[in-house]
Design a protein around this motif. Sequence first.
Motif, PDB file in Angstrom:
ATOM      1  N   LEU A 193      -3.145   4.127  -4.237  1.00 48.07           N
ATOM      2  CA  LEU A 193      -2.814   5.233  -4.166  1.00 48.07           C
ATOM      3  C   LEU A 193      -4.207   6.218  -4.336  1.00 48.07           C
ATOM      4  CD1 LEU A 193       0.683   5.571  -5.909  1.00 48.07           C
ATOM      5  CD2 LEU A 193       0.211   5.428  -3.365  1.00 48.07           C
ATOM      6  N   ILE A 194      -5.019   5.732  -5.155  1.00 51.22           N
ATOM      7  CA  ILE A 194      -6.180   6.288  -5.488  1.00 51.22           C
ATOM      8  C   ILE A 194      -7.232   6.291  -4.317  1.00 51.22           C
ATOM      9  CG2 ILE A 194      -8.475   6.154  -6.979  1.00 51.22           C
ATOM     10  CD1 ILE A 194      -6.472   5.510  -9.161  1.00 51.22           C
ATOM     11  N   MET A 195      -7.174   4.965  -3.771  1.00 54.25           N
ATOM     12  CA  MET A 195      -8.333   4.750  -2.558  1.00 54.25           C
ATOM     13  C   MET A 195      -7.583   5.451  -1.382  1.00 54.25           C
ATOM     14  SD  MET A 195      -9.938   0.890  -3.280  1.00 54.25           S
ATOM     15  CE  MET A 195      -8.202  -0.058  -3.806  1.00 54.25           C
ATOM     16  N   GLY A 196      -6.533   5.491  -1.567  1.00 57.71           N
ATOM     17  CA  GLY A 196      -5.853   5.980  -0.143  1.00 57.71           C
ATOM     18  C   GLY A 196      -5.887   7.506  -0.182  1.00 57.71           C
ATOM     19  N   ARG A 197      -6.291   8.141  -1.357  1.00 60.89           N
ATOM     20  CA  ARG A 197      -6.439   9.494  -1.560  1.00 60.89           C
ATOM     21  C   ARG A 197      -5.016  10.020  -1.258  1.00 60.89           C
ATOM     22  NH1 ARG A 197     -11.419   8.006   0.730  1.00 60.89           N
ATOM     23  NH2 ARG A 197     -13.054   8.775  -0.237  1.00 60.89           N
ATOM     24  N   VAL A 198      -3.841   9.659  -1.867  1.00 58.40           N
ATOM     25  CA  VAL A 198      -2.749  10.040  -1.807  1.00 58.40           C
ATOM     26  C   VAL A 198      -2.649  11.194  -2.895  1.00 58.40           C
ATOM     27  CG1 VAL A 198      -0.227   9.683  -2.292  1.00 58.40           C
ATOM     28  CG2 VAL A 198      -1.529   7.999  -1.056  1.00 58.40           C
ATOM     29  N   ILE A 199      -2.040  12.521  -2.649  1.00 60.67           N
ATOM     30  CA  ILE A 199      -2.005  13.378  -3.782  1.00 60.67           C
ATOM     31  C   ILE A 199      -1.189  13.116  -4.706  1.00 60.67           C
ATOM     32  CG2 ILE A 199      -2.782  15.161  -2.039  1.00 60.67           C
ATOM     33  CD1 ILE A 199       0.005  16.170  -2.179  1.00 60.67           C
ATOM     34  N   PRO A 200      -1.499  13.408  -5.924  1.00 67.34           N
ATOM     35  CA  PRO A 200      -0.562  13.168  -7.366  1.00 67.34           C
ATOM     36  C   PRO A 200       0.641  13.509  -6.991  1.00 67.34           C
ATOM     37  CG  PRO A 200      -2.926  13.983  -8.155  1.00 67.34           C
ATOM     38  CD  PRO A 200      -2.824  14.070  -6.524  1.00 67.34           C
ATOM     39  N   GLU A 201       0.935  14.445  -6.352  1.00 75.32           N
ATOM     40  CA  GLU A 201       2.383  14.871  -6.360  1.00 75.32           C
ATOM     41  C   GLU A 201       3.307  14.213  -5.411  1.00 75.32           C
ATOM     42  OE1 GLU A 201      -0.194  17.903  -7.534  1.00 75.32           O
ATOM     43  OE2 GLU A 201      -0.247  16.919  -5.842  1.00 75.32           O
ATOM     44  N   LYS A 202       2.811  13.208  -4.406  1.00 75.63           N
ATOM     45  CA  LYS A 202       3.112  12.235  -3.725  1.00 75.63           C
ATOM     46  C   LYS A 202       3.268  10.833  -4.260  1.00 75.63           C
ATOM     47  CE  LYS A 202       4.012  15.037  -0.048  1.00 75.63           C
ATOM     48  NZ  LYS A 202       5.421  15.281   0.607  1.00 75.63           N
TER      49      LYS A 202
END
Length: 297
Positions: A193-202
Amino acid sequence: MGTKLTEFENLWVPKINQVLENEIAPDTDQKTLTNAMSYSVNAGGKRLRPLLTLAVLTSLGDNIDHTILKTSCALELMHSYSLIHDDLPAMDNDNLRRGKPTNHVKFGAGMATLAGDGLQPLSFQWLVDNDLDSETQAELVLALAKAAGPHGMVSGQADDIEFEGTRLPLEGLQKLDQNKTGALIRYAVEASLIMGRVIPEKRQAMLTFAEKFGEAYQIYDDILDIVGTEAQIGKPVHQDAGKNTYPNLLGLDKSYEMLHKTVKAAQDALSQAGRDLSIDTSLLNDFTSYFKNKDEK
């Protein structure tokens, strides 16, 4: 096991193994230490943790280049360090791991300790010695430090030692396993999720999937100690007498019931993650087949 997962493993496990076989030695300069570190990392294993990272990234539609692959493999270094130290005479004193002599049996307790000591910082080196942007690197290092450290895996190991021979309540056992086993599995998903740049809210539903998957993994491992064979799991069985495990606390039948409920909770969280992120989660759902058709009483 689902077809998607089988194809995914056939594609990525050889690539994971290639990184782990080829890229430890260039970062070391002591031959016996190099051999000891590589011995445990390359002794086999399902490569479940880096596979989870890569599977989430694939589900997100991200491209996996060599940088992402090696960064994902850093977790396997941390996992191997934990196994080496867990097997030491001062800890569990195990002589077999993945069907082979444990590191301290092969190299001696001192060199085995150093092999773990080498793998732990090398895992962090692999998170930053690359061309990822500095914000991503920093977030990965912080997440792994929390997962592996005294609020995560090491805390669980400490509980395991301190409370051996003492019957923990269910809540205490769940906390122990959430840290000892679950923390690194959660990180495997968090890293993607970090490397995929998923926003924290998601992120939350996917992280809940990871937490429930890690919980199921430990329940299943506890069950296998009773019903499995040494050949099947690659280490001695019936080693958990006196330890805090689900079968010792709940009995075998109740442990199976908890396993089924936990797997269902993981699948439900994954369905929610699919909706939150607008992605196909069928590949990730296949990972839960790890616990199916193997738990017949």
